[in-house]
Design an enzyme around this catalytic site. Sequence first.
Site, PDB file in Angstrom:
ATOM      1  CG  ASP A  29     -17.812  18.198  33.930  1.00  0.00           C
ATOM      2  OD1 ASP A  29     -16.871  18.301  33.137  1.00  0.00           O
ATOM      3  OD2 ASP A  29     -18.393  18.926  34.807  1.00  0.00           O
ATOM      4  N   GLY A  35     -20.068  16.828  40.270  1.00  0.00           N
ATOM      5  CA  GLY A  35     -19.303  17.072  38.812  1.00  0.00           C
ATOM      6  C   GLY A  35     -18.244  17.877  38.939  1.00  0.00           C
ATOM      7  CB  CYS A  36     -16.686  20.512  37.052  1.00  0.00           C
ATOM      8  SG  CYS A  36     -15.594  21.975  36.850  1.00  0.00           S
ATOM      9  CG  PHE A  37     -13.168  20.910  41.763  1.00  0.00           C
ATOM     10  CD1 PHE A  37     -12.568  21.702  40.910  1.00  0.00           C
ATOM     11  CD2 PHE A  37     -12.361  20.006  42.450  1.00  0.00           C
ATOM     12  CE1 PHE A  37     -11.214  21.359  40.440  1.00  0.00           C
ATOM     13  CE2 PHE A  37     -11.133  19.889  42.053  1.00  0.00           C
ATOM     14  CZ  PHE A  37     -10.687  20.673  41.329  1.00  0.00           C
TER      15      PHE A  37
END
Length: 174
Positions: A90, A11-13
């Site tokens: 996300d 997902g979102c880093f």
Amino acid sequence: MSFDTAIFAGGCFWCMVQPFDTYPGIEKVESGYTGGHVANPTYEQVKSGTTGHTEAVRITFDPAKISYKELVEIYWHQTDPTDAMGQFQDRGDNYRPVIFVKDEEQRRIAEASKRHLQESALFGDAKIVTQIEDAQPFYLAEDYHQDFYKKNPERYAAQEAGGREQFKQEHWGE
């Protein structure tokens, strides 16, 4: 001292840096893009979904202090391994869960860990869909994405509140 690297997408880093950043033996955690077909992509390009890249973190670690197997365990605890279409709020391929392996040893460890997680029935009958793929070139994200949780704690907290934190508490007891 000899360092090694590991690459994980979950997902979102922004939300993948802090969990690793706090462990002894981890030298650095960098946000970036990998797995796609565009060299040196920008955040806007990756976000558009047209590059084939996934947001990921590259972890540089000291294997004498923390093992790759331990890193894979930390990784599972940050993700929903039953959701192939993104992570939490996300959505899309650029947020899919992937363990990018650089050699056969990492592949063996990651596959054994995935098999163990599936057999544990921690997620009931749901299939563990996290992919294990060969590492591709890793492109560092723009500077403002690096250490995002430290630079923008309010925005980071809002991102975590999008379902990840609750999921971690429900499934991993964290």
